[in-house]
Design an enzyme around this catalytic site. Sequence first.
Site, mmCIF file in Angstrom:
data_model
loop_
_atom_site.group_PDB
_atom_site.id
_atom_site.type_symbol
_atom_site.label_atom_id
_atom_site.label_comp_id
_atom_site.label_asym_id
_atom_site.label_seq_id
_atom_site.Cartn_x
_atom_site.Cartn_y
_atom_site.Cartn_z
ATOM 1 N N GLU A 123 -117.849 -84.426 53.504
ATOM 2 C CA GLU A 123 -118.741 -84.239 54.739
ATOM 3 C C GLU A 123 -120.181 -84.725 54.388
ATOM 4 O O GLU A 123 -120.771 -85.224 55.426
ATOM 5 C CB GLU A 123 -118.437 -83.076 55.384
ATOM 6 C CG GLU A 123 -116.886 -82.963 55.459
ATOM 7 C CD GLU A 123 -116.624 -81.941 56.901
ATOM 8 O OE1 GLU A 123 -117.457 -80.936 57.027
ATOM 9 O OE2 GLU A 123 -115.334 -81.943 57.261
ATOM 10 N N ASP A 154 -104.868 -83.140 63.483
ATOM 11 C CA ASP A 154 -105.532 -82.297 62.504
ATOM 12 C C ASP A 154 -106.529 -81.485 63.064
ATOM 13 O O ASP A 154 -106.798 -81.524 64.308
ATOM 14 C CB ASP A 154 -106.210 -83.435 61.658
ATOM 15 C CG ASP A 154 -106.775 -82.563 60.463
ATOM 16 O OD1 ASP A 154 -106.528 -81.600 59.700
ATOM 17 O OD2 ASP A 154 -108.051 -82.973 60.122
ATOM 18 N N SER A 155 -106.942 -80.402 62.338
ATOM 19 C CA SER A 155 -107.919 -79.542 62.834
ATOM 20 C C SER A 155 -109.065 -80.128 63.167
ATOM 21 O O SER A 155 -110.031 -79.616 63.731
ATOM 22 C CB SER A 155 -108.018 -78.256 62.164
ATOM 23 O OG SER A 155 -108.317 -78.604 60.576
ATOM 24 N N CYS A 164 -102.609 -82.199 58.648
ATOM 25 C CA CYS A 164 -103.515 -80.766 58.397
ATOM 26 C C CYS A 164 -102.676 -79.969 57.400
ATOM 27 O O CYS A 164 -101.821 -79.521 57.938
ATOM 28 C CB CYS A 164 -104.082 -80.310 59.609
ATOM 29 S SG CYS A 164 -104.772 -78.580 59.407
ATOM 30 N N ASN A 165 -103.294 -79.735 56.618
ATOM 31 C CA ASN A 165 -102.445 -79.000 55.431
ATOM 32 C C ASN A 165 -102.237 -77.521 55.925
ATOM 33 O O ASN A 165 -101.336 -76.807 55.782
ATOM 34 C CB ASN A 165 -103.180 -79.028 54.062
ATOM 35 C CG ASN A 165 -103.066 -80.277 53.173
ATOM 36 O OD1 ASN A 165 -101.803 -80.539 52.547
ATOM 37 N ND2 ASN A 165 -103.675 -81.300 53.287
ATOM 38 N N THR A 166 -103.335 -76.869 56.517
ATOM 39 C CA THR A 166 -103.216 -75.661 56.899
ATOM 40 C C THR A 166 -102.045 -75.346 57.996
ATOM 41 O O THR A 166 -101.182 -74.777 58.090
ATOM 42 C CB THR A 166 -104.506 -75.075 57.531
ATOM 43 O OG1 THR A 166 -105.492 -75.233 56.628
ATOM 44 C CG2 THR A 166 -104.275 -73.741 58.075
ATOM 45 N N CYS A 216 -105.050 -82.286 50.280
ATOM 46 C CA CYS A 216 -106.410 -82.051 51.316
ATOM 47 C C CYS A 216 -106.640 -83.639 51.860
ATOM 48 O O CYS A 216 -106.921 -84.314 51.020
ATOM 49 C CB CYS A 216 -107.470 -81.439 50.975
ATOM 50 S SG CYS A 216 -108.749 -81.267 52.065
ATOM 51 N N THR A 217 -106.682 -83.604 53.135
ATOM 52 C CA THR A 217 -106.904 -85.002 53.878
ATOM 53 C C THR A 217 -108.315 -85.340 53.422
ATOM 54 O O THR A 217 -108.488 -86.564 53.889
ATOM 55 C CB THR A 217 -106.509 -84.992 55.173
ATOM 56 O OG1 THR A 217 -107.180 -83.685 55.893
ATOM 57 C CG2 THR A 217 -104.914 -84.831 55.344
ATOM 58 N N HIS A 218 -109.055 -84.565 52.921
ATOM 59 C CA HIS A 218 -110.662 -85.104 52.514
ATOM 60 C C HIS A 218 -110.680 -85.807 51.272
ATOM 61 O O HIS A 218 -111.581 -86.684 51.186
ATOM 62 C CB HIS A 218 -111.566 -84.006 52.645
ATOM 63 C CG HIS A 218 -112.122 -83.262 54.060
ATOM 64 N ND1 HIS A 218 -111.244 -82.845 55.000
ATOM 65 C CD2 HIS A 218 -113.361 -83.505 54.554
ATOM 66 C CE1 HIS A 218 -112.029 -82.570 55.890
ATOM 67 N NE2 HIS A 218 -113.375 -82.789 55.870
ATOM 68 N N TYR A 224 -109.499 -74.316 60.748
ATOM 69 C CA TYR A 224 -108.365 -73.485 60.981
ATOM 70 C C TYR A 224 -107.992 -72.369 59.664
ATOM 71 O O TYR A 224 -107.326 -71.252 59.873
ATOM 72 C CB TYR A 224 -106.983 -74.288 60.957
ATOM 73 C CG TYR A 224 -106.685 -74.774 62.356
ATOM 74 C CD1 TYR A 224 -107.749 -74.886 63.224
ATOM 75 C CD2 TYR A 224 -105.358 -74.966 62.808
ATOM 76 C CE1 TYR A 224 -107.534 -75.485 64.820
ATOM 77 C CE2 TYR A 224 -105.090 -75.473 64.155
ATOM 78 C CZ TYR A 224 -106.282 -75.778 64.898
ATOM 79 O OH TYR A 224 -105.996 -76.163 66.274
ATOM 80 N N GLY A 225 -108.494 -72.947 58.555
ATOM 81 C CA GLY A 225 -108.421 -72.113 57.348
ATOM 82 C C GLY A 225 -108.458 -70.678 57.373
ATOM 83 O O GLY A 225 -107.795 -69.778 56.588
#
Lengths: 270, 270
Positions: B157, B15-16, B78-80, B189-191, B47-48
Amino acid sequence: MQNQSLPSHPIGVFDSGVGGLTVVRALMDRLPFENIIYFGDTARVPYGVKSVDTIAHFTQEIAQFLQNQQVKMLIIACNTMAAVAADLVRDSANVPVLDVIEAGAKNAVDVSWTGGIGVIGTPATINSNAYARAIHQLNPGYRVYSQACPLFVPLVEEGWLDHPVTKLTAQEYLKPVFVEKIDTLVLGCTHYPLIKPLLLDVVGGRMKLVDSALSIADQAADLLQSSGMANPSHQAPDYRFYVTDVPVKFQSIGERFLGRSLNKIERVNL
Amino acid sequence: MQNQSLPSHPIGVFDSGVGGLTVVRALMDRLPFENIIYFGDTARVPYGVKSVDTIAHFTQEIAQFLQNQQVKMLIIACNTMAAVAADLVRDSANVPVLDVIEAGAKNAVDVSWTGGIGVIGTPATINSNAYARAIHQLNPGYRVYSQACPLFVPLVEEGWLDHPVTKLTAQEYLKPVFVEKIDTLVLGCTHYPLIKPLLLDVVGGRMKLVDSALSIADQAADLLQSSGMANPSHQAPDYRFYVTDVPVKFQSIGERFLGRSLNKIERVNL
């Protein structure tokens, strides 16, 4: 190098992204005949997560770029760069250098009547402790209480400037600040002037707000006046905006920050 | 290159930043005997905001790093990166490659009974239209409604997983989704798995939630089983975490994402 600046030369303002446009806005209002060049390092934003060496290196690159454009004054409109690299820029620049932290700290010390000052900012700015250092240099007896507000920047960038979510968030962040004996609150992030009306509402009569963007515009005006470097021309000034990348929403977010339309955006590589 | 993977080799997840740890958590739960290596490119997050070329380049660097660690499977968490570079990684990798977008899309198509699917994610993921493409490849007749939720990542976060501000924000973002005829909502989104209980509460009985982290763990389990590559050992597995920078809050945020203590964090340069 000798300083060959002329009063007609522009003021150079720089930031890691779009936030410094609130400083440009304050300068446009305070000094309506000054030419301004803005530099936003949008390809490398955010700076807050980078190492001190990297931030120092990037900051000096930008300061040099603006000096190559013959600016007569440099304004560091980014709290992270100001915290990490203001002295480096001052040491190497051949023009006066102002920075948002010094300007905000000076203004807060002038405004506070009990010596209790609160500072709100991003985690990077608050962790750097730069405002507390700057305030204590001016008056070691002052008490400084700092509070990181990580959600304010994303809320501003979302455009929720007068939204119940933003109000609830502000109430939450300011709860511990209200407990301290504080009469003055420094908006230690260039994004925060956009939610100043909301913050004034939440703060009520408890304390005065210091807006670093206004503080630095006043400082710049004083310095230009006293040094004879104010632009004598009363023609419409020239505004130029350099960015290192043009993000999708730069124009729309930028115009919100600037409070007017945003033209002459040019992409450059450092 | 010939595939010399062994069942005892680890699964490589990347992931980023820290978000992909929700995928690691799902893998730990679903496949308790598999060794896992995680790579978070924390020095270069987010990364987005980067260009497609840069994202593709970074993604391939990381995929190569993990293959040098002899992983038997790559998971793009990572979705991006998945939106921009999943095909590139598949073309050059000598091990199976799973990605969160494909996994989430497949699961949503399985779950939806009316053909109306909603997707929530970061602006970068939503603007890439990658979920809609992946869903339409599986069933061109399905309707996809996408909604960017820029504040969810900062809220997670900040740790406001069950906070009135987060609930109010979710209600605001999901208002337009509720108007559409949608029976399934993909957490793109992984969050977002960290606020799944809150989202379930806000969504109520209106639609089912698809958690891409769980989807990809199921996919990985199926693939390891069918290819005979599941780890036959029933000993405590080895978990390793590589990051390109160690931000101040990596440990505390990471443990929240992982749901357990975070050991063996190693900083590497690519």
